[in-house]
Design a protein around this motif. Structure first.
Motif, PDB file in Angstrom:
ATOM      1  N   GLU A  36       0.959   0.360  -5.241  1.00 26.45           N
ATOM      2  CA  GLU A  36      -0.186  -0.345  -5.678  1.00 26.45           C
ATOM      3  C   GLU A  36      -1.055  -0.510  -4.313  1.00 26.45           C
ATOM      4  OE1 GLU A  36       1.536  -4.689  -6.325  1.00 26.45           O
ATOM      5  OE2 GLU A  36       3.230  -3.605  -6.825  1.00 26.45           O
ATOM      6  N   ARG A  37      -2.126  -1.204  -5.137  1.00 24.60           N
ATOM      7  CA  ARG A  37      -3.595  -0.970  -4.826  1.00 24.60           C
ATOM      8  C   ARG A  37      -4.342  -2.649  -3.864  1.00 24.60           C
ATOM      9  NH1 ARG A  37      -1.757   2.886  -2.428  1.00 24.60           N
ATOM     10  NH2 ARG A  37      -2.617   4.996  -2.692  1.00 24.60           N
ATOM     11  N   VAL A  97       1.075  -1.531  -0.079  1.00 33.34           N
ATOM     12  CA  VAL A  97      -0.111  -0.018  -0.038  1.00 33.34           C
ATOM     13  C   VAL A  97       0.575   1.320  -0.351  1.00 33.34           C
ATOM     14  CG1 VAL A  97      -1.846   1.288   1.129  1.00 33.34           C
ATOM     15  CG2 VAL A  97      -1.957  -1.218   0.760  1.00 33.34           C
ATOM     16  N   THR A 136      -7.006  -6.020  -3.869  1.00 34.63           N
ATOM     17  CA  THR A 136      -7.843  -6.109  -3.371  1.00 34.63           C
ATOM     18  C   THR A 136      -7.440  -7.195  -1.974  1.00 34.63           C
ATOM     19  OG1 THR A 136      -7.978  -7.796  -4.832  1.00 34.63           O
ATOM     20  CG2 THR A 136      -8.185  -5.284  -5.935  1.00 34.63           C
TER      21      THR A 136
END
Length: 403
Positions: A212-213, A208, A215
């Motif tokens: 980057e995200r 994070v 899921t």
């Protein structure tokens, strides 16, 4: 060899020295091991050893080092007499037995095994239940092998990509083992589950922060070595371990959901035969032609992002040359396209964490390692707020996180 680090020789200088060692291949024209004595480290003298994995697996190599230590500052009487010490070592060593006896009795052993196999084959043909048992065992092993080989490649994250040539190492301040045990008991999981969940949470936080995200469905695999030798044979050299693929839920932000997921997956792996199958596969590759070894290892390494290993150490202080050993740490090697290794070691009531990364992918592994303690503190906080009879309450944890 003796080493004097530059400057004040704190942790940064020692990490740089170890990183340089990890980035340099061992000289194949010499014995594949090194011992470096760092004499000016601020925390006291340090011994850094490098030993090639061809000699032994992690469990055995830790025991090799521990065999140099004593349980008190004063060495045992046998160690003071060189002749007595050599005689004791020869009597206790399995090297002579493992090297000479196979050469002496190899033919007889082969004939004996041939007779046993022939007798077992005859019994199988005469006993339908025995034949069905072996058929079921063979079918189960075959399913595990197919499952391992058919796993898709691990997703591309900042932890996985084209590797460079430099390594970086880091280690964290140790955690009290008693606190970790108490916390794992209150959360209804094992110590190993808790530590792996802590590692997973640290990777999530790092992803994070790096933009980057992930899921909730984002996962990466870790290859986890599994010791297959009896504990009484832990000091014997050689590699006797299997590998299991453990999916780490690095996209899961809820610490309790994460720990429950790790616990369930570890229980499933413990009841399976993946470690035994991988041991047989690696043994077969080792005896096969070298032209097949590299592509096979590349195939397996594409299915994982990191190597994660937890090695139990002695829970009492040890002494080396009369001085107490204060800290221990090791870094696990990687192969193929795997660029990260995570190591956990317990010693004298403490748990030590270490990370080794490819500098091209993760230039500063400190940013991962420094998150371990906050992840544990998160779990401590949640365990205090959760009802005593509901340690496995992820929905309540979600509400607490939102607050």
């Amino acid at each position: 060899r003796r080493v004097a680090l530059p400057g004040d020789a704190g942790q940064a200088e020692l990490e740089e020295f170890v990183s340089d060692l990890a980035s340099t291949a061992l000289d194949p024209s010499r014995p594949l091991w090194q011992f470096h004595y760092v004499e000016n480290y601020a925390g006291g003298p340090v011994i850094v050893q490098r030993i090639h994995h061809c000699y032994a697996d992690g469990i055995a190599l830790v025991q090799v080092f521990l065999s140099l230590t004593d349980e008190s500052p004063e060495p045992p009487p046998a160690a003071l007499d060189p002749v007595t010490w050599r005689q004791t070592q020869v009597a206790e060593s399995s090297v002579f037995r493992r090297l000479v006896e196979p050469a002496k009795d190899g033919l007889g052993l082969a004939l004996d095994w041939a007779r046993k196999l022939a007798g077992e084959g005859s019994r199988i043909l005469q006993d339908r239940e025995r034949a069905a048992y072996y058929a079921d065992e063979a079918s189960g092993l075959a399913r595990e092998l197919v499952h391992s080989l058919s796993l898709p490649e691990d997703p591309k994250t900042i932890f996985k990509g084209r590797l460079g040539v430099r390594k970086r190492v880091a280690w964290a301040e140790p955690l009290p083992l008693a606190e970790v045990k108490s916390l794992s008991k209150s959360l209804g999981c094992t110590v190993n589950d808790l530590l792996i969940s802590t590692v997973t949470g640290s990777l999530n936080s790092y992803l994070v922060e790096q933009g980057e995200r992930p899921t909730a469905a984002t996962e990466i695999r870790a290859t986890v070595p599994v010791n297959l030798r009896p504990l009484e044979h832990a000091k014997e050299l050689g590699n006797h371990f299997g590998l299991v693929f453990l999916s780490l839920p690095v996209g899961e932000r809820n610490p309790l959901k994460r720990i429950r997921c790790i616990r369930d997956r570890m229980n499933e792996l413990k009841s399976g035969r993946q470690a035994t199958v991988s041991f047989g596969l690696l043994a077969a590759l080792g005896m096969g032609p070298s032209v097949l070894q590299k592509p096979a290892l590349e195939l397996l390494s594409e299915k994982a992002t990191t190597v994660l290993t937890n090695v139990p150490g002695p829970q009492k202080p040890l002494y080396l040359a009369g001085e107490r050993v204060k800290d221990m740490m090791f870094w696990v090697p990687q192969n193929g396209s795997i660029g990260m290794g995570i190591s956990i070691l317990s010693y004298d009531g403490q748990v030590f964490f270490g990370v080794i990364t490819d500098r091209k992918l993760v230039p500063d592994p400190h940013q991962i390692i420094e998150r371990f303690r906050p992840e544990v503190e998160k779990l401590v906080y949640l365990s205090l707020l959760l009802p005593v009879n509901e340690p496995d309450a992820p929905e309540l944890a979600e509400e607490l996180i939102r607050l």
